[in-house]
Design a protein around this motif. Structure first.
Motif, PDB file in Angstrom:
ATOM      1  N   GLU A 199       1.284  -1.281  -0.679  1.00  0.00           N
ATOM      2  CA  GLU A 199       0.063   0.547   0.189  1.00  0.00           C
ATOM      3  C   GLU A 199       0.770   0.742  -0.012  1.00  0.00           C
ATOM      4  OE1 GLU A 199      -3.048   0.293   2.992  1.00  0.00           O
ATOM      5  OE2 GLU A 199      -3.447  -2.438   2.649  1.00  0.00           O
ATOM      6  N   HIS A 200       0.365   2.669  -0.701  1.00  0.00           N
ATOM      7  CA  HIS A 200       1.098   3.324  -0.710  1.00  0.00           C
ATOM      8  C   HIS A 200       3.037   3.179  -0.589  1.00  0.00           C
ATOM      9  CE1 HIS A 200      -2.263   4.924   0.617  1.00  0.00           C
ATOM     10  NE2 HIS A 200      -2.650   4.218   2.224  1.00  0.00           N
ATOM     11  N   GLY A 201       3.128   1.781  -2.245  1.00  0.00           N
ATOM     12  CA  GLY A 201       4.283   1.817  -2.380  1.00  0.00           C
ATOM     13  C   GLY A 201       4.848   2.424  -3.464  1.00  0.00           C
ATOM     14  N   GLY A 202       3.840   2.793  -4.170  1.00  0.00           N
ATOM     15  CA  GLY A 202       4.578   3.566  -5.052  1.00  0.00           C
ATOM     16  C   GLY A 202       4.540   2.950  -6.116  1.00  0.00           C
ATOM     17  N   MET A 203       6.386   2.594  -7.104  1.00  0.00           N
ATOM     18  CA  MET A 203       5.964   1.749  -8.431  1.00  0.00           C
ATOM     19  C   MET A 203       6.155   0.547  -8.069  1.00  0.00           C
ATOM     20  SD  MET A 203       7.309   4.124 -11.601  1.00  0.00           S
ATOM     21  CE  MET A 203       8.921   3.112 -11.648  1.00  0.00           C
ATOM     22  N   GLY A 204       5.509  -0.072  -8.842  1.00  0.00           N
ATOM     23  CA  GLY A 204       5.039  -1.639  -8.438  1.00  0.00           C
ATOM     24  C   GLY A 204       6.622  -2.444  -8.236  1.00  0.00           C
ATOM     25  N   SER A 205       7.861  -2.401  -9.478  1.00  0.00           N
ATOM     26  CA  SER A 205       9.128  -2.520 -10.277  1.00  0.00           C
ATOM     27  C   SER A 205       9.573  -2.161  -8.844  1.00  0.00           C
ATOM     28  CB  SER A 205       8.741  -1.982 -11.743  1.00  0.00           C
ATOM     29  OG  SER A 205       8.829  -0.529 -11.377  1.00  0.00           O
ATOM     30  N   VAL A 206       9.799  -0.849  -8.032  1.00  0.00           N
ATOM     31  CA  VAL A 206      10.338  -0.388  -7.242  1.00  0.00           C
ATOM     32  C   VAL A 206       9.779  -0.934  -5.202  1.00  0.00           C
ATOM     33  CG1 VAL A 206      11.189   1.038  -5.651  1.00  0.00           C
ATOM     34  CG2 VAL A 206      10.797   1.414  -8.451  1.00  0.00           C
ATOM     35  N   SER A 207       9.049  -1.372  -5.279  1.00  0.00           N
ATOM     36  CA  SER A 207       8.391  -1.858  -3.960  1.00  0.00           C
ATOM     37  C   SER A 207       7.939  -3.105  -4.114  1.00  0.00           C
ATOM     38  CB  SER A 207       7.028  -1.507  -3.217  1.00  0.00           C
ATOM     39  OG  SER A 207       7.987   0.298  -3.320  1.00  0.00           O
ATOM     40  N   ALA A 208       7.608  -3.765  -4.933  1.00  0.00           N
ATOM     41  CA  ALA A 208       6.817  -4.789  -4.899  1.00  0.00           C
ATOM     42  C   ALA A 208       7.838  -6.110  -5.442  1.00  0.00           C
ATOM     43  CB  ALA A 208       5.039  -4.993  -5.660  1.00  0.00           C
ATOM     44  N   VAL A 209       8.358  -5.648  -6.185  1.00  0.00           N
ATOM     45  CA  VAL A 209       9.461  -6.783  -6.562  1.00  0.00           C
ATOM     46  C   VAL A 209      10.040  -7.334  -6.261  1.00  0.00           C
ATOM     47  CG1 VAL A 209      10.683  -7.307  -9.293  1.00  0.00           C
ATOM     48  CG2 VAL A 209       8.275  -5.911  -9.905  1.00  0.00           C
ATOM     49  N   PRO A 210      11.145  -6.487  -5.701  1.00  0.00           N
ATOM     50  CA  PRO A 210      12.153  -6.982  -4.782  1.00  0.00           C
ATOM     51  C   PRO A 210      11.313  -8.225  -3.813  1.00  0.00           C
ATOM     52  CG  PRO A 210      12.248  -4.894  -4.842  1.00  0.00           C
ATOM     53  CD  PRO A 210      11.286  -5.381  -5.769  1.00  0.00           C
ATOM     54  N   ILE A 211       9.956  -7.753  -3.577  1.00  0.00           N
ATOM     55  CA  ILE A 211       9.769  -8.843  -2.194  1.00  0.00           C
ATOM     56  C   ILE A 211       9.497  -9.605  -2.535  1.00  0.00           C
ATOM     57  CG2 ILE A 211       7.032  -8.887  -1.262  1.00  0.00           C
ATOM     58  CD1 ILE A 211       7.788  -5.920  -0.719  1.00  0.00           C
ATOM     59  N   ALA A 212       8.574  -9.680  -4.412  1.00  0.00           N
ATOM     60  CA  ALA A 212       8.426 -11.503  -4.607  1.00  0.00           C
ATOM     61  C   ALA A 212       9.473 -11.957  -5.034  1.00  0.00           C
ATOM     62  CB  ALA A 212       8.203 -11.202  -6.012  1.00  0.00           C
ATOM     63  N   ARG A 213      11.036 -11.690  -4.868  1.00  0.00           N
ATOM     64  CA  ARG A 213      11.801 -12.010  -5.158  1.00  0.00           C
ATOM     65  C   ARG A 213      12.786 -13.320  -4.379  1.00  0.00           C
ATOM     66  NH1 ARG A 213      17.993 -11.154  -6.172  1.00  0.00           N
ATOM     67  NH2 ARG A 213      18.876 -12.189  -7.510  1.00  0.00           N
ATOM     68  N   GLU A 214      12.757 -12.404  -3.187  1.00  0.00           N
ATOM     69  CA  GLU A 214      12.602 -13.042  -2.403  1.00  0.00           C
ATOM     70  C   GLU A 214      12.410 -13.563  -1.880  1.00  0.00           C
ATOM     71  OE1 GLU A 214      16.230 -12.169  -0.463  1.00  0.00           O
ATOM     72  OE2 GLU A 214      16.205 -11.054  -2.220  1.00  0.00           O
ATOM     73  N   ILE A 215      11.118 -13.645  -2.226  1.00  0.00           N
ATOM     74  CA  ILE A 215      10.442 -14.721  -1.393  1.00  0.00           C
ATOM     75  C   ILE A 215      10.212 -15.604  -2.086  1.00  0.00           C
ATOM     76  CG2 ILE A 215       7.691 -15.702  -1.165  1.00  0.00           C
ATOM     77  CD1 ILE A 215       7.594 -12.578  -0.223  1.00  0.00           C
ATOM     78  N   LEU A 216      10.375 -15.919  -3.618  1.00  0.00           N
ATOM     79  CA  LEU A 216      10.558 -16.328  -4.603  1.00  0.00           C
ATOM     80  C   LEU A 216      12.366 -17.803  -4.596  1.00  0.00           C
ATOM     81  CD1 LEU A 216       9.515 -14.526  -8.163  1.00  0.00           C
ATOM     82  CD2 LEU A 216       8.611 -17.521  -6.847  1.00  0.00           C
ATOM     83  N   LYS A 217      12.592 -16.889  -4.398  1.00  0.00           N
ATOM     84  CA  LYS A 217      15.007 -17.491  -4.104  1.00  0.00           C
ATOM     85  C   LYS A 217      14.090 -18.215  -2.704  1.00  0.00           C
ATOM     86  CE  LYS A 217      18.067 -14.604  -3.458  1.00  0.00           C
ATOM     87  NZ  LYS A 217      18.688 -13.417  -3.156  1.00  0.00           N
ATOM     88  N   ALA A 218      13.599 -18.029  -1.645  1.00  0.00           N
ATOM     89  CA  ALA A 218      13.078 -18.523  -0.346  1.00  0.00           C
ATOM     90  C   ALA A 218      12.488 -19.927  -0.815  1.00  0.00           C
ATOM     91  CB  ALA A 218      13.164 -18.118   0.569  1.00  0.00           C
ATOM     92  N   TYR A 219      11.484 -19.538  -1.584  1.00  0.00           N
ATOM     93  CA  TYR A 219      10.876 -20.778  -2.379  1.00  0.00           C
ATOM     94  C   TYR A 219      11.926 -22.063  -3.237  1.00  0.00           C
ATOM     95  CZ  TYR A 219       6.828 -23.244  -4.130  1.00  0.00           C
ATOM     96  OH  TYR A 219       6.032 -24.164  -5.768  1.00  0.00           O
ATOM     97  N   ILE A 220      12.648 -21.843  -4.016  1.00  0.00           N
ATOM     98  CA  ILE A 220      13.325 -22.358  -4.720  1.00  0.00           C
ATOM     99  C   ILE A 220      14.100 -23.378  -3.989  1.00  0.00           C
ATOM    100  CG2 ILE A 220      15.297 -22.303  -6.107  1.00  0.00           C
ATOM    101  CD1 ILE A 220      14.031 -20.326  -8.132  1.00  0.00           C
ATOM    102  N   HIS A 221      14.401 -22.402  -2.941  1.00  0.00           N
ATOM    103  CA  HIS A 221      15.939 -23.411  -1.722  1.00  0.00           C
ATOM    104  C   HIS A 221      15.133 -24.448  -0.972  1.00  0.00           C
ATOM    105  CE1 HIS A 221      18.811 -23.727   1.142  1.00  0.00           C
ATOM    106  NE2 HIS A 221      18.417 -23.395   2.220  1.00  0.00           N
ATOM    107  N   GLU A 222      13.438 -23.687  -0.209  1.00  0.00           N
ATOM    108  CA  GLU A 222      13.372 -24.794   0.290  1.00  0.00           C
ATOM    109  C   GLU A 222      12.404 -26.018  -0.235  1.00  0.00           C
ATOM    110  OE1 GLU A 222      10.243 -23.906   3.159  1.00  0.00           O
ATOM    111  OE2 GLU A 222      11.707 -23.603   4.559  1.00  0.00           O
ATOM    112  N   GLU A 223      12.114 -25.503  -1.808  1.00  0.00           N
ATOM    113  CA  GLU A 223      11.546 -26.707  -2.339  1.00  0.00           C
ATOM    114  C   GLU A 223      12.456 -27.876  -3.284  1.00  0.00           C
ATOM    115  OE1 GLU A 223       7.812 -27.910  -2.251  1.00  0.00           O
ATOM    116  OE2 GLU A 223       8.130 -26.375  -0.320  1.00  0.00           O
ATOM    117  N   ASN A 224      13.922 -27.328  -3.248  1.00  0.00           N
ATOM    118  CA  ASN A 224      14.966 -28.283  -4.110  1.00  0.00           C
ATOM    119  C   ASN A 224      14.689 -27.902  -5.494  1.00  0.00           C
ATOM    120  OD1 ASN A 224      17.570 -28.728  -2.218  1.00  0.00           O
ATOM    121  ND2 ASN A 224      15.912 -30.102  -1.328  1.00  0.00           N
ATOM    122  N   ILE A 225      14.028 -26.595  -6.141  1.00  0.00           N
ATOM    123  CA  ILE A 225      14.085 -26.735  -7.547  1.00  0.00           C
ATOM    124  C   ILE A 225      14.792 -26.176  -7.912  1.00  0.00           C
ATOM    125  CG2 ILE A 225      12.443 -25.538  -9.268  1.00  0.00           C
ATOM    126  CD1 ILE A 225      10.004 -24.929  -7.029  1.00  0.00           C
TER     127      ILE A 225
END
Ligand SMILES: [Zn+2]
Length: 602
Positions: A570-596
């Motif tokens: 919310e009120h994070g401004g640009m999606g590419s700046v505020s939301a994308v890096p959060i998704a990347r961190e979670i995807l990285k952790a998911y890949i690690h947890e699920e051994n993809i």
């Protein structure tokens, strides 16, 4: 699995086993209220003490404990057993337990007047209880019992989802629950899964009977011989069932932390497994401390943080809606994805000039170029070609504007909003203008969607129209026997039209979403070697700074869709700046947890 099992069993043995040791003392004593056993008590031959059943555990997809029970102790005083040493005893016991002597003595006095065994002190910490246990034989009129208290080891992380307990709060609530074996001091789930699954988690309380002498004093435990026919002399508690969630506590904890550290600290993350509809990641901030509800009565100041924004909050989806516009266009016979449109930074209509987010314009774009650059002018053209009805219809087919909730949390259903010609005529008393189609094509205007709807949308796209109801519970098992009592049925959603989308359309949409991450506004989500598809949005917010949104999914080495994510800051401004890096961190952790494994050399 085994560990949970053992923990549940250990607690049970603590309760039941301890009875053998403390025959004269009673574990899990409770005040008698509104139970079938009360009949016995009323005959004045027996006193009934209830033994609280351990509440069922809630565990995550990796069997990490999300909600459990911790022991606390209560000190009872039996006014029929005191001697002339009472005041000396009271002074010593209060010192051992480190409570003010005058408070302690006041409670003793009160109990003497009531002339009935009752709790003097509750929730005594284990260390203090241990000190007392060493000397308890000297004080026959005082005895300890244990009680289990709910505990949420992940604190605020999963507060909305798990919920919390309170003691029964009103007479009306008690009247409703007493036939189900609740007593005035019973704990009851008040929020989230604790509330929805109250019956599943509660377990059944046990009871112990003490024979009472002619003067009403509880003397000794009842036996087979002395109990009336049809009543057992002791009744063991049975623990509540274990709920196994599809949720990953570790990933949700990470998401919660990233949201807290985001631009505004307000936001939501939802991650769904496209192949099953299982919710793997769920976080919303701000949260509250569910452990605090156990201790404090006044919770008025916490109301704000209880708002389940990931499920009940709605936002303009902005450019994420372009996925729907794109599918509607590709499925329409009036649209050719190879046709190019020129973006000079704006689109002029007789009533108003509509701007592209890129002032200097994108030049000529075809479908893939339009998606990659998220060119508003390109999508204005699509909106004009399509008109309002296909946009409205396709949005509804993907669940926007329809009630959406997690299967197990139906109380938090949000529809969002999808405008239509009929709605505008009826409510705004105005016809639909072409400008309305332009606004709608880029997800602005009146369009609203919840973070859950956005996650569901991208999950459906990832799985090419085959969609399952988002759910949190994998299965429920008996804490003792491990017998599975409930299993998620795994049925499909009845969205037939979405399943009939042509595979050429899915191919084209996926190509576009890959370009967004490989070349466009989603570049910040790249993880070398992995295929990630996404769409950013910077959603205009009339009330303040724009909301930052990113939806994406990952494909594994077998080209199967995994974890579809929606991130809203919310009120994070640009999606590419505020939301994308959060998704990347979670995807990285998911890949690690699920051994993809990576699908291409990184
Ligand atoms: Zn443009």
């Amino acid at each position: 699995m085994n560990e949970i099992h053992n923990r549940a069993r250990l607690l049970w043995w603590l309760i039941v086993g301890a009875l053998g040791v403390f025959t004269a003392r009673i574990f899990y004593l409770q005040v008698i209220q509104g139970s079938a056993y009360q009949v016995l008590a009323e005959r004045n031959r027996f006193q009934v003490f209830f033994r609280q059943a351990p509440r069922g555990l809630v565990v995550d997809v990796k069997s990490r404990i999300l909600a459990e029970n911790v022991g606390v102790f209560n000190l009872y005083f039996n006014p029929n057993l005191y001697t002339e040493d009472l005041s000396a005893h009271a002074a010593r016991v209060s010192a051992i337990l480190r409570v003010p002597q005058e408070v302690f003595e006041r409670e003793v006095e009160k109990t003497k007047q009531i002339n009935r065994t009752r709790i003097l002190l509750s929730q005594i910490p284990p260390t203090a209880a241990m000190r007392f246990m060493e000397v308890e034989k000297e004080f026959p009129e005082f005895f300890l019992t244990s009680e289990s208290l709910r505990s949420y080891p992940w604190g605020t992380d999963l507060s909305h989802i798990l919920g919390y307990l309170t003691k029964i709060q009103t007479k009306e609530e008690f009247e409703k629950l007493k036939t189900k074996g609740y007593r005035l001091d019973s704990w009851v789930g008040q929020f989230g899964l604790e509330k929805v699954f109250e019956d599943v988690l509660k377990g059944s309380d046990g009871a112990v009977f003490l024979e009472v002498d002619a003067r009403g004093r509880a003397e000794r435990p009842a036996s087979k011989e002395t109990m009336p026919r049809g009543y057992e002399f002791t009744q063991d508690p049975y623990p509540g069932n274990t709920i196994h969630l599809s949720l990953d506590g570790q990933l949700s904890h990470l998401a919660h932390q990233l949201l807290r550290e985001s631009a505004s600290g307000f936001g939501s993350v939802i991650g769904i497994e496209p192949k099953t509809g299982a919710i793997r990641v769920l976080a919303m901030t701000p949260g509250f401390d569910p452990n605090a509800y156990i201790r404090i009565a006044d919770k008025g100041h916490l109301a704000l943080t209880e708002y389940p924004r990931a499920l009940a909050g709605t936002y303009p989806p902005g450019s994420v809606f372009k996925i729907i516009t794109g599918i509607a266009a590709l499925e329409s016979e009036h649209f050719d994805p190879k046709r190019q449109f020129l973006c000079r930074g704006e689109f002029v209509t007789p009533r108003k000039t509509f701007k592209c987010w890129k002032k200097e314009g994108h030049g000529w774009c075809d479908f893939l170029g339009g998606v990659e650059n998220s060119c508003d002018v390109y999508f204005y053209h699509m909106g004009l070609i399509l008109g309002p009805d296909p946009l409205t219809q396709w949005a509804h087919r993907f669940g926007l504007g329809e009630p959406a909730a997690i299967r197990e949390l139906p109380q938090w259903s949000a529809r969002g909003f999808i405008p239509s010609q009929q709605w505008k005529l009826r409510v705004k008393k105005e016809p639909w203008f072409s400008g309305d189609s332009l606004n709608m094509a880029i997800g602005q205007g009146e369009v609203l969607a919840s973070p859950l709807q956005l996650a569901d949308l991208i999950s459906t796209v990832a799985n090419r129209g085959v969609s399952y109801p988002p759910h949190l519970v994998d299965y429920v098992s008996d804490a003792f026997t491990d017998e599975v009592l409930y299993q998620n049925p795994g049925t499909l959603k009845p969205f037939l039209e979405v399943r009939q989308v042509q595979s050429a359309t899915w191919d084209m949409v996926e190509k576009g979403l890959a370009l967004v991450v490989n070349e466009g506004t989603g570049r910040g989500a790249q993880i070398p070697g992995y295929q990630i598809y996404g769409k950013t949005a910077t959603a205009q917010n009339p009330l303040g700074k724009d909301h930052a949104i990113f939806v994406c999914y990952l494909k594994d080495e077998k080209n199967q869709p995994r974890l579809a994510l929606a991130v809203v800051v919310e009120h994070g401004g640009m999606g590419s700046v505020s939301a994308v890096p959060i998704a990347r961190e979670i995807l990285k952790a998911y890949i690690h947890e699920e051994n993809i494994a990576p699908s291409s050399p990184s």
